[in-house]
Design an enzyme around this catalytic site. Structure first.
Site, PDB file in Angstrom:
ATOM      1  CE  LYS A  84       3.982  -7.713   7.910  1.00 21.69           C
ATOM      2  NZ  LYS A  84       5.062  -8.076   6.512  1.00 21.69           N
ATOM      3  CG  ASP A 120       8.739  -7.167   6.430  1.00 21.62           C
ATOM      4  OD1 ASP A 120       8.920  -8.110   7.439  1.00 21.62           O
ATOM      5  OD2 ASP A 120       7.153  -7.316   6.872  1.00 21.62           O
TER       6      ASP A 120
HETATM    7  P1  NAP Z   1      -1.210  -7.565  -0.281  1.00 21.04           P
HETATM    8  O1  NAP Z   1      -0.508  -6.105   0.056  1.00 21.04           O
HETATM    9  O2  NAP Z   1      -2.306  -7.868   0.248  1.00 21.04           O
HETATM   10  O3  NAP Z   1      -0.416  -7.497  -1.791  1.00 21.04           O
HETATM   11  C1  NAP Z   1      -1.198  -8.547  -2.833  1.00 21.04           C
HETATM   12  C2  NAP Z   1      -0.304  -8.340  -4.000  1.00 21.04           C
HETATM   13  O4  NAP Z   1      -0.717  -9.439  -4.477  1.00 21.04           O
HETATM   14  C3  NAP Z   1      -0.629  -7.525  -4.634  1.00 21.04           C
HETATM   15  O5  NAP Z   1       0.368  -6.641  -5.313  1.00 21.04           O
HETATM   16  C4  NAP Z   1      -1.954  -7.824  -5.712  1.00 21.04           C
HETATM   17  O6  NAP Z   1      -2.189  -7.205  -7.680  1.00 21.04           O
HETATM   18  C5  NAP Z   1      -0.945  -9.119  -6.334  1.00 21.04           C
HETATM   19  N1  NAP Z   1      -1.732 -10.444  -6.123  1.00 21.04           N
HETATM   20  C6  NAP Z   1      -2.721 -11.097  -5.641  1.00 21.04           C
HETATM   21  N2  NAP Z   1      -2.962 -12.222  -5.877  1.00 21.04           N
HETATM   22  C7  NAP Z   1      -2.411 -11.454  -7.561  1.00 21.04           C
HETATM   23  C8  NAP Z   1      -2.522 -13.197  -8.431  1.00 21.04           C
HETATM   24  N3  NAP Z   1      -3.590 -13.798  -8.685  1.00 21.04           N
HETATM   25  N4  NAP Z   1      -1.552 -12.416  -9.335  1.00 21.04           N
HETATM   26  C9  NAP Z   1      -1.002 -11.471 -10.327  1.00 21.04           C
HETATM   27  N5  NAP Z   1      -0.859 -10.748  -8.657  1.00 21.04           N
HETATM   28  C10 NAP Z   1      -1.615 -10.793  -7.683  1.00 21.04           C
HETATM   29  O7  NAP Z   1       0.037  -9.012   0.308  1.00 21.04           O
HETATM   30  P2  NAP Z   1       0.752  -8.054   0.815  1.00 21.04           P
HETATM   31  O8  NAP Z   1       0.961  -8.465   2.037  1.00 21.04           O
HETATM   32  O9  NAP Z   1       2.262  -7.239  -0.316  1.00 21.04           O
HETATM   33  O10 NAP Z   1       2.095  -9.928   0.954  1.00 21.04           O
HETATM   34  C11 NAP Z   1       2.410 -10.445  -0.492  1.00 21.04           C
HETATM   35  C12 NAP Z   1       3.221 -11.708  -0.284  1.00 21.04           C
HETATM   36  O11 NAP Z   1       4.282 -11.379   0.610  1.00 21.04           O
HETATM   37  C13 NAP Z   1       2.669 -12.994   0.581  1.00 21.04           C
HETATM   38  O12 NAP Z   1       2.049 -14.253   0.089  1.00 21.04           O
HETATM   39  C14 NAP Z   1       2.965 -12.424   2.153  1.00 21.04           C
HETATM   40  O13 NAP Z   1       3.108 -14.309   2.728  1.00 21.04           O
HETATM   41  C15 NAP Z   1       4.491 -12.399   1.319  1.00 21.04           C
HETATM   42  N6  NAP Z   1       5.255 -11.910   2.598  1.00 21.04           N
HETATM   43  C16 NAP Z   1       6.359 -13.090   2.985  1.00 21.04           C
HETATM   44  C17 NAP Z   1       7.274 -12.852   3.800  1.00 21.04           C
HETATM   45  C18 NAP Z   1       7.889 -12.937   4.856  1.00 21.04           C
HETATM   46  O14 NAP Z   1       8.756 -12.836   5.409  1.00 21.04           O
HETATM   47  N7  NAP Z   1       8.455 -13.951   3.673  1.00 21.04           N
HETATM   48  C19 NAP Z   1       7.173 -11.023   4.280  1.00 21.04           C
HETATM   49  C20 NAP Z   1       5.664 -10.040   3.901  1.00 21.04           C
HETATM   50  C21 NAP Z   1       5.412 -10.509   3.107  1.00 21.04           C
HETATM   51  P3  NAP Z   1      -3.097  -6.338  -7.750  1.00 21.04           P
HETATM   52  O15 NAP Z   1      -2.427  -4.617  -7.016  1.00 21.04           O
HETATM   53  O16 NAP Z   1      -3.966  -6.469  -8.641  1.00 21.04           O
HETATM   54  O17 NAP Z   1      -3.916  -6.770  -6.499  1.00 21.04           O
END
Ligand code: NAP
Length: 297
Positions: A84, A120
């Site tokens: 992305k 999104d």
């Molecule tokens: P990302 O860029 O890797 O960001 C991950 C985030 O989660 C960061 O803020 C990270 O915090 C936090 N995190 C990870 N493990 C954690 C834990 N054990 N405890 C607390 N915080 C934690 O991922 P992303 O692309 O933003 O995606 C995040 C989620 O959104 C995923 O589950 C994804 O599947 C979902 N999503 C869903 C849709 C949909 O259409 N439904 C669309 C997009 C994303 P740190 O900064 O501390 O590492």
């Protein structure tokens, strides 16, 4: 599923769409889009030769893959993890609304090259309205996470004039960087950051809580925030849809709070992408996509 290598020797006579990711095996997008296209074709035969494919493309191959798909005349592309942000370097044009997000998930074929969009945020806002009956406008929002999905959610909340935005993240540096990027577009909307265990005393009740962390994808994950520490929220939306009931949503259910997972967000971001490629209103194809996903349960 195809790889870039296979793409070199591949052709399709109709109107082609695709999702690129790595890994891509579990993507629900081909099912959603192909079901909607087949449904549209029942009344509009022009959609009879539209198909949505999936390609496994590692990040290093993204530039070549997008160049090849452009030359092959693909009408539209969806991008998922890890493309992305990387794809920003590969587009000729970008929708101004996607610029502050710094990430794109949808590309449209234009004469000048690929044009990038981000659906999104639309998917999130539409899903929150549909599944929780809540509008973001004038509502305080507590956003958990500061990664890519949180970034998109934060921009959408500010663009939709939330009352205030409170962002919690485990890692302070990532949170500080996100807040710094958001301040220029907050336009007077109060913007705060906090550590998940330290809820600010002035955090308002009736907030919309959005989980944009990846914590909750495994059954033994701890919830990314303790909902009992917050003044009673209006509702809890978790972007995660697999599993359908995350620990955060279970906690919301225990507190009798309205709650919803991210499946409707997946549907609405997909329907908006199809609108960008076809001109068919997202509101028309979203129910077709939702029905296709329900048929798999
Ligand atoms: P990302 O860029 O890797 O960001 C991950 C985030 O989660 C960061 O803020 C990270 O915090 C936090 N995190 C990870 N493990 C954690 C834990 N054990 N405890 C607390 N915080 C934690 O991922 P992303 O692309 O933003 O995606 C995040 C989620 O959104 C995923 O589950 C994804 O599947 C979902 N999503 C869903 C849709 C949909 O259409 N439904 C669309 C997009 C994303 P740190 O900064 O501390 O590492």
């Amino acid at each position: 599923m195809l790889t870039l290598h296979e793409l070199e020797a591949w052709s399709f006579p109709g109107t082609a769409l695709a999702v690129l990711g790595h890994p891509i095996t579990h993507s629900l997008s081909p099912l959603m889009h192909n079901s909607a296209l087949a449904n549209l074709a029942l009344t509009e035969p022009a959609y009879g030769d539209w198909r949505y494919f999936r390609f496994d493309v590692p990040p290093a191959d993204l530039p070549q893959a997008l160049a090849t798909l452009y030359v092959r005349g693909f009408r539209g592309i969806n991008l998922t993890v890890p493309h992305k942000i990387l794809a920003l370097n590969e587009v000729t044009l970008i929708d101004p609304a996607a610029l502050p997000v710094g990430a794109i998930n949808t590309l449209r074929h234009t004469q000048e090259g690929w044009m990038g969009f981000n659906t999104d945020g639309y998917g999130l806002a539409t899903a929150v309205q549909e599944s929780l009956g809540l509008k973001i406008r004038d509502r305080p929002v507590v956003l958990l996470g500061a990664g890519g999905a949180a970034r998109g959610a934060a921009v959408e909340c500010l663009q939709r004039h939330c009352a205030s935005l409170w962002i919690a993240n485990r890692t302070a540096e990532t949170l500080a960087a996100l807040l710094a990027d958001l301040r220029p577009i907050a336009h007077g909307i109060p913007l705060h950051g906090f550590a998940p265990g330290h809820v600010p005393a002035d955090l308002p009740a009736d907030a919309l809580v959005i989980n944009a962390t990846s914590s909750g994808m495994r059954a033994d994950d701890a919830p990314p925030a303790n909902l009992s520490d917050l003044p009673r929220p209006a509702g809890v939306f978790d972007m995660i849809y697999n599993p359908p009931l995350t620990p955060l949503l279970q906690a919301a259910r225990n507190l009798h709070l309205p709650q919803a997972n991210g499946l409707a967000m997946l549907v609405h971001q997909g329907a908006k992408a199809l609108e960008i490629w076809s001109g068919v209103a997202a509101a028309r194809t979203a129910p077709m996509m939702a029905a296709a996903l329900q048929s798999t349960n």
